[in-house]
Design an enzyme around this catalytic site. Structure first.
Site, mmCIF file in Angstrom:
data_model
loop_
_atom_site.group_PDB
_atom_site.id
_atom_site.type_symbol
_atom_site.label_atom_id
_atom_site.label_comp_id
_atom_site.label_asym_id
_atom_site.label_seq_id
_atom_site.Cartn_x
_atom_site.Cartn_y
_atom_site.Cartn_z
ATOM 1 N N PRO A 71 10.180 12.012 6.138
ATOM 2 C CA PRO A 71 8.561 11.703 6.501
ATOM 3 C C PRO A 71 8.103 10.652 5.642
ATOM 4 O O PRO A 71 8.670 10.278 4.767
ATOM 5 C CB PRO A 71 8.121 13.142 5.646
ATOM 6 C CG PRO A 71 9.391 13.936 5.171
ATOM 7 C CD PRO A 71 10.474 13.099 5.153
ATOM 8 N N LYS A 72 6.904 10.081 6.217
ATOM 9 C CA LYS A 72 6.446 8.827 5.779
ATOM 10 C C LYS A 72 5.262 9.331 4.835
ATOM 11 O O LYS A 72 4.338 9.710 5.352
ATOM 12 C CB LYS A 72 5.941 7.993 6.794
ATOM 13 C CG LYS A 72 5.557 6.707 6.294
ATOM 14 C CD LYS A 72 4.978 5.731 7.482
ATOM 15 C CE LYS A 72 4.552 4.460 6.855
ATOM 16 N NZ LYS A 72 3.262 4.300 6.050
#
Length: 577
Positions: free
Chosen positions: A129-130
């Site tokens: 995930p960013k």
């Protein structure tokens, strides 16, 4: 994104080359003097926001809005042919520390095709995930945290060690750590079950930045977590790296790193994390190659071993290119903003309905202003707010609201163009006579040809006249003629509504003839469901309006059902002879 100082010196002429279609970002058509004025004004506004953000920890504007306006400034500088400054604007206090390894940043890929191209020929890939937070460098010596540096410009940042030591999620001591350990990661606001698709960004990044910039420890520090996304010169094998990080007190990286081999797998994890309940806010995913160069080769620009694929923003900044005033069938004036095209979800948005004239005057939007657009239910564009106003302002000339009303424009003239056309579209529509294949373009063609100047002129048109109209032709002209003839057989209630009577189909269904409605006083109309005193007065005024009586006379002369037998009631004893 404001994860470091993004000054004017970061602007490059190369920013004119976008992954989006070129027409989505074009130079304004202003004269050079005005372009320079608007550049200066926007630059000053951005610097004002920067000072509040970097020196005071206050976010006065959402990150995506800031990013979009910063990009707009880049474009305008390039359009003006202005050389960028050599160095960033020094907004942070003095005393910056050098990063032991540069922060590279991430290249943002715009769509699946770009992601597939990047994936091609690469192996040992992982997706994470960013996490949307504030970037940090942590340095441990002999297992003791000795340095915590903000991202800054990627080469130098601020000393945040004192506040970072107060964050429980950041270990201040690590057993069995390498003699020197340098980590890069994201300090984020810890949330319970955050669903990005439903809740969006919640401005979490600004809350973290504000807490870290305060001189005194903030209670928010207790709510900050850490996601380590880079270990320069760490183990090259990703599983070994992830497990060692978890053993040292950084478990989230292991929990949220997944091996991938294809675009489909990347998309699956991207979609899953977008909808899943997570402990942090995200704005996309990051795809890593497990192997990266040695830290001494890292530079303060995106490397080629990791990229980001962001989620479509919930809102976008769009430039207003024009203001349109559309007069509807009942004379109401709707204001529509024409926009520089922006992409929201899977669609390009070029227009947004602002509503009424008073609402437009309240917003005071003019061409050149920058507005925030989002999609409401059913994907309808919605104006959220005006985020930046051009310095040189010119209010468009709006039509007079007093000139248009429910009883105006039953025939064509230049100032009635829109309302008259809207009346015809209503007449042929599903709620009116339901003329299949007769739409706005049909009526426009007949108006342009001079064949329709009054609301019922079409009743007497011949097939030859219809077929001669540009854009209609032979086959379609014959079909339209048949629809016009079938309209003659429609029941009285449909005709009444098609002409514009302020009635619903349910209210009109019991009406059988023109004679009947002419005999009904206002009191009788008020006994119908859904009709009050005001509506009853509107109905009576409509039925007595001279242009409407002229239309009734035309219908009677054409032997239209329920009108022909009432010739003597419409002040035209010769009609129908």
């Amino acid at each position: 994104m404001r994860k470091g100082v993004m000054g004017v010196g970061m602007i490059l002429l190369g920013c004119l080359v976008f992954s989006e279609p070129l027409w989505a970002e074009s130079c304004p058509t202003w004269r050079p003097e005005r372009l320079q004025l608007e550049i200066t004004t926007l630059k000053n506004q951005l610097e004002h926001w920067d000072v509040a953000y970097y020196q005071q920890g206050n976010s006065l504007v959402e990150d995506e809005v800031y990013d979009s306006l910063r990009k707009k400034l880049q474009l305008w500088l390039a359009c003006a042919g202005l050389a960028p400054a050599e160095e960033s604007v020094p907004l942070l206090p003095a005393g910056k520390l050098s990063h032991p390894v540069a922060h590279t940043g991430l290249r943002k890929l715009p769509d699946p095709a770009a992601v597939a191209q990047w994936l091609h020929g690469r192996s040992d890939l992982w997706v994470q995930p960013k996490v949307d937070g504030v970037a940090i460098t942590l340095v441990y010596r002999d297992g003791v945290l000795v340095s915590a540096i903000s991202r800054g410009d990627g080469l130098k940042g601020e000393n945040w060690l004192e506040n970072v030591r107060a964050i429980p999620a950041v270990p201040t001591g690590i057993k069995d750590a390498p003699q020197t350990l340098t980590l890069q990661g994201e300090l984020f606001l810890m949330v319970n079950g955050h669903q990005q698709k439903r809740s969006g960004g919640i401005n979490a990044r600004a809350k973290v930045a504000g807490a870290l910039m305060k001189k005194r420890p903030s209670p928010v520090l207790q709510q900050i977590g850490l996601f380590v996304w880079a270990w320069p010169d760490g183990p090259q094998a990703m599983p070994q790296r992830l497990h060692q990080l978890a053993a040292m007190g950084f478990p989230l990286t292991l929990a949220y790193s997944q091996p991938v081999k294809s675009l489909v797998q990347v998309q699956q994890w991207r979609d899953r994390w977008y909808q899943a309940a997570l402990p942090f806010v995200t704005d996309g995913v990051v795809i890593h190659q497990a192997r990266s160069p040695q830290g001494r080769y890292w530079q303060a620009k995106p490397g080629d071993w990791a990229v980001a694929w962001k989620y479509s923003p919930a809102q976008q900044v769009a430039q207003v290119n024009g203001v349109e005033f559309n007069v509807g069938r009942t004379g109401k004036i709707a204001v529509v903003l024409r926009l520089e095209p922006v992409r929201l979800d899977d669609k390009w948005v070029t227009r947004v309905n602002l509503g009424s004239l008073p609402r437009w005057r309240q917003w005071a939007v003019v061409p050149g202003d920058q507005v925030v657009i989002s999609l409401m239910g059913h994907g309808i564009p919605h104006l959220n707010k005006v985020v930046w106003r051009v310095k040189e302002r010119s209010m468009p000339s709006a039509p007079s609201a007093e000139h248009y009303h429910p009883l105006s424009c039953f025939s064509w003239r230049p100032d009635c163009r829109q309302q008259f056309l809207a009346r015809l579209v209503w007449l042929s529509g599903r709620q009116g006579l339901n003329l299949h294949g007769v739409n706005e373009s049909t009526w426009q063609a007949l108006i342009d040809q001079g064949l329709v100047r009054h609301l019922l002129d079409w009743l007497v048109l011949t097939p030859e006249q219809l077929m001669s109209a540009p854009g209609i032709g032979g086959k379609r002209g014959q079909s339209i003629y048949r629809q016009f003839q079938l309209a003659r057989q429609q029941p009285f209630a449909r005709w009444l509504i098609a002409l514009g009577a302020p009635l619903s189909p349910q209210q009109a269904v019991t009406l059988r003839s023109w004679h009947q409605v002419q005999q009904l006083p206002a009191e009788a109309w008020r006994t119908m469901a859904g009709i009050g005193t005001k509506r009853a007065r509107q109905i009576v005024d409509f039925l007595k309006h001279p242009p409407l009586l002229a239309l009734v006379s035309t219908l009677a002369s054409q032997q239209i059902t329920s009108f022909a037998s009432e010739v003597d009631l419409i002040n035209d004893p010769d009609a129908g002879n």
